[in-house]
Write a protein that holds these residues in place. Structure first.
Motif, PDB file in Angstrom:
ATOM      1  N   TRP A  36       0.830  -1.206   0.000  1.00 20.25           N
ATOM      2  CA  TRP A  36       0.000   0.000   0.000  1.00 20.25           C
ATOM      3  C   TRP A  36       0.867   1.259   0.000  1.00 20.25           C
ATOM      4  O   TRP A  36       0.547   2.234  -0.690  1.00 20.25           O
ATOM      5  CB  TRP A  36      -0.952   0.006   1.193  1.00 20.25           C
ATOM      6  CG  TRP A  36      -1.815   1.249   1.212  1.00 20.25           C
ATOM      7  CD1 TRP A  36      -1.823   2.245   2.126  1.00 20.25           C
ATOM      8  CD2 TRP A  36      -2.788   1.605   0.221  1.00 20.25           C
ATOM      9  NE1 TRP A  36      -2.733   3.215   1.787  1.00 20.25           N
ATOM     10  CE2 TRP A  36      -3.335   2.843   0.618  1.00 20.25           C
ATOM     11  CE3 TRP A  36      -3.244   1.007  -0.953  1.00 20.25           C
ATOM     12  CZ2 TRP A  36      -4.331   3.491  -0.115  1.00 20.25           C
ATOM     13  CZ3 TRP A  36      -4.228   1.659  -1.697  1.00 20.25           C
ATOM     14  CH2 TRP A  36      -4.747   2.885  -1.279  1.00 20.25           C
ATOM     15  N   THR A 132      -8.826  -5.404  -4.441  1.00 18.85           N
ATOM     16  CA  THR A 132      -9.475  -4.899  -3.235  1.00 18.85           C
ATOM     17  C   THR A 132      -8.707  -5.222  -1.954  1.00 18.85           C
ATOM     18  O   THR A 132      -8.755  -4.448  -0.994  1.00 18.85           O
ATOM     19  CB  THR A 132     -10.911  -5.449  -3.136  1.00 18.85           C
ATOM     20  OG1 THR A 132     -10.908  -6.870  -3.283  1.00 18.85           O
ATOM     21  CG2 THR A 132     -11.780  -4.845  -4.220  1.00 18.85           C
ATOM     22  N   LEU A 135      -6.358  -2.504  -0.463  1.00 15.72           N
ATOM     23  CA  LEU A 135      -6.880  -1.338   0.260  1.00 15.72           C
ATOM     24  C   LEU A 135      -6.934  -1.613   1.756  1.00 15.72           C
ATOM     25  O   LEU A 135      -7.627  -2.534   2.193  1.00 15.72           O
ATOM     26  CB  LEU A 135      -8.282  -0.986  -0.242  1.00 15.72           C
ATOM     27  CG  LEU A 135      -8.461  -0.809  -1.756  1.00 15.72           C
ATOM     28  CD1 LEU A 135      -9.930  -0.554  -2.080  1.00 15.72           C
ATOM     29  CD2 LEU A 135      -7.589   0.325  -2.269  1.00 15.72           C
ATOM     30  N   ASN A 137      -8.560  -0.103   4.059  1.00 15.02           N
ATOM     31  CA  ASN A 137      -9.914   0.029   4.590  1.00 15.02           C
ATOM     32  C   ASN A 137     -10.880  -1.020   4.049  1.00 15.02           C
ATOM     33  O   ASN A 137     -12.059  -1.035   4.432  1.00 15.02           O
ATOM     34  CB  ASN A 137     -10.443   1.437   4.304  1.00 15.02           C
ATOM     35  CG  ASN A 137      -9.706   2.487   5.120  1.00 15.02           C
ATOM     36  OD1 ASN A 137      -9.203   2.205   6.211  1.00 15.02           O
ATOM     37  ND2 ASN A 137      -9.614   3.695   4.597  1.00 15.02           N
ATOM     38  N   ASN A 138     -10.379  -1.913   3.204  1.00 12.78           N
ATOM     39  CA  ASN A 138     -11.186  -3.051   2.779  1.00 12.78           C
ATOM     40  C   ASN A 138     -11.556  -3.925   3.976  1.00 12.78           C
ATOM     41  O   ASN A 138     -12.539  -4.670   3.924  1.00 12.78           O
ATOM     42  CB  ASN A 138     -10.424  -3.867   1.738  1.00 12.78           C
ATOM     43  CG  ASN A 138     -11.259  -4.977   1.130  1.00 12.78           C
ATOM     44  OD1 ASN A 138     -12.334  -4.730   0.602  1.00 12.78           O
ATOM     45  ND2 ASN A 138     -10.771  -6.204   1.226  1.00 12.78           N
ATOM     46  N   GLN A 332     -10.533   5.405  -3.566  1.00 19.48           N
ATOM     47  CA  GLN A 332     -11.439   4.367  -3.059  1.00 19.48           C
ATOM     48  C   GLN A 332     -11.175   4.070  -1.584  1.00 19.48           C
ATOM     49  O   GLN A 332     -12.121   3.898  -0.795  1.00 19.48           O
ATOM     50  CB  GLN A 332     -11.287   3.084  -3.871  1.00 19.48           C
ATOM     51  CG  GLN A 332     -11.973   3.118  -5.225  1.00 19.48           C
ATOM     52  CD  GLN A 332     -11.976   1.771  -5.900  1.00 19.48           C
ATOM     53  OE1 GLN A 332     -11.019   0.997  -5.782  1.00 19.48           O
ATOM     54  NE2 GLN A 332     -13.032   1.453  -6.619  1.00 19.48           N
ATOM     55  N   ASN A 333      -9.917   4.005  -1.204  1.00 22.72           N
ATOM     56  CA  ASN A 333      -9.591   3.722   0.193  1.00 22.72           C
ATOM     57  C   ASN A 333     -10.091   4.835   1.102  1.00 22.72           C
ATOM     58  O   ASN A 333     -10.589   4.577   2.198  1.00 22.72           O
ATOM     59  CB  ASN A 333      -8.081   3.552   0.353  1.00 22.72           C
ATOM     60  CG  ASN A 333      -7.710   2.956   1.697  1.00 22.72           C
ATOM     61  OD1 ASN A 333      -8.097   1.833   2.017  1.00 22.72           O
ATOM     62  ND2 ASN A 333      -6.970   3.716   2.493  1.00 22.72           N
ATOM     63  N   SER A 337     -13.056   4.858   4.292  1.00 18.19           N
ATOM     64  CA  SER A 337     -12.625   5.185   5.657  1.00 18.19           C
ATOM     65  C   SER A 337     -13.828   5.490   6.539  1.00 18.19           C
ATOM     66  O   SER A 337     -14.862   5.983   6.085  1.00 18.19           O
ATOM     67  CB  SER A 337     -11.675   6.384   5.641  1.00 18.19           C
ATOM     68  OG  SER A 337     -12.362   7.579   5.301  1.00 18.19           O
TER      69      SER A 337
END
Length: 410
Positions: A36, A132, A135, A137-138, A332-333, A337
């Motif tokens: 990341w 995905t 990420l 925050n996934n 997207q992340n 959040s």
């Protein structure tokens, strides 16, 4: 006219696209193998072109100011919000680029999407997939929930990220009458008894389309008979009943059904001007915002139906040929959040239901969610959820929209 609009959108979006060679994030396989921190470093100082429905001022403000502001402040990323009247416009841009051989320098970096448009992108190889888990925050997403893992019956499979949940609701003015129709059957009778006081946006407008699906469910005797893969024989049977209902209703609509509002915004303006007595939206919180902004009368009250209303999850997707995939992943992340989901859930900002599991977020974020007090005129989400109806698979929806245009809209 539609072709002219699509051409204009494509031309304007190309102005937003970075010059070939200035962006090096088009290789999705390389990104999927990065950490990341490496993705963030690659995205810093870049830009991202997000195409989304632009018909709501409060949503536009949230995206441009809150999300755009955080992207710029924390990552140096410039967010270009490109407003659409229909999501299919962005899908057609990506499709046109693929057909023209534009494989790594597209003009669309992200789309707000769900349903049949997602099916089109996934089946057409237009989506960037398999990322995905990158990420952070996934971790807040409950992929074990079938309503999250499947988008209108199409498995997500790492090709998009949930953003919000929504459920259809009606609204009326308590100062005009006391007992609004509480089911689709009652609504059909009410329209005949109150000529000129109801209408709905013409599909493929999203809200107009979902209203027609409610009538389709009613004609079928319940949604349970329609779940699963598309069945042409069943469709033909139910569609014939649905078109009869809607065509019989047409002379009793606003302007005798000779014209339909082009959008939900146009229909809400008719309600605000007292030209019609009922309104509806897939975003029930809009009632509170419209009251606070002086658009709707303060006596407007949202409500659900006794036979249920349709709910779904909406997502964001990154096209296969986005040249700014790293920046889109950062976006997207951020959207996933807890802080951004809370901000979006605030009634004075948008009031959208979170797509994440709030219980998985920090104690501070959970405390923030605990302070949210819904507008008193907005039907509570938990009340609506008691009678939530599922969406059909995308193939049903495209057939219903096409059928309405051919059998009712003309």
């Amino acid at each position: 006219m539609k072709q002219k609009i699509k051409a204009a959108l494509l031309a304007s979006s190309l102005l937003l696209a970075p010059a070939v060679g200035l962006a090096d994030t088009a290789d999705g396989d390389a990104l999927n193998s990065m950490t990341w921190d490496e993705v963030v470093d690659l995205a810093k100082g870049g830009e991202v072109n997000w195409f989304l429905w632009g018909g709501s001022d409060n949503i536009n403000q949230y995206v441009s100011e809150y999300i755009g502001g955080r992207l710029k402040e924390e990552y140096g990323i410039t967010l270009n919000r490109v407003g659409l009247s229909d999501t299919v416009e962005a899908v057609n841009i990506v499709l046109g680029e693929k057909e023209s051989g534009v494989m790594d320098a597209g003009s669309v970096d992200m789309i707000w999407i769900n349903g049949e448009n997602f099916r089109t992108m996934k089946q057409g190889g237009l989506a960037y997939c398999g990322y995905t888990d990158i990420l952070p925050n996934n971790a807040f997403v409950d992929w074990a929930n079938p309503a999250i893992a499947n988008d209108f019956g199409v498995p997500v499979e790492g090709c998009e990220v949930p953003w919000s949940k929504a459920q259809f609701a009606f609204a009326y003015d308590t100062a005009r009458f006391d007992n609004p129709p509480r089911s689709i059957g009652e609504l059909i009778d009410w329209v005949r008894e109150n000529p000129g006081r109801f209408t709905y946006p013409a599909p493929p407008d999203f809200n107009g389309s979902v209203f027609v699906r409610h009538v389709f469910y009613h004609a079928a005797g319940g949604v349970d008979k329609l779940l699963g893969d598309f069945d042409q024989a069943k469709f033909d049977e139910v569609a014939a009943k649905t078109w009869d209902i809607l065509n019989d209703m047409e002379p009793y609509l606003w302007r005798e059904g000779k014209t339909y509002p082009a959008s939900i915004s146009a229909m809400e303006q008719l309600y605000a001007n007292s030209e019609v007595d009922l309104t509806f939206n897939y975003e029930p919180s809009g009632v509170g915002l419209n009251i606070e902004n002086g658009v709707f009368p303060p006596t407007t009250q949202g409500y659900g139906l006794s036979d249920g209303t349709i709910g779904n999850t909406n997502y964001t997707i990154i096209p296969f040929n986005s040249p700014n995939k790293a920046a889109a992943l950062v976006l997207q992340n951020l959207l996933l959040s807890g802080e951004a989901q809370y901000q979006k859930a605030r009634p004075d900002v948008w009031g959208a239901a979170p797509a994440i599991e709030v219980s998985r977020t920090s104690e501070a974020v959970q405390a923030d969610f605990g302070t949210i007090v819904a507008h008193p005129n907005v039907v509570p989400a938990d009340e609506l959820a008691k009678a939530a109806l599922p969406e059909l698979q995308a193939s049903w929806i495209s057939a219903i929209e096409k059928g309405w245009l051919e059998n009712v809209g003309q």
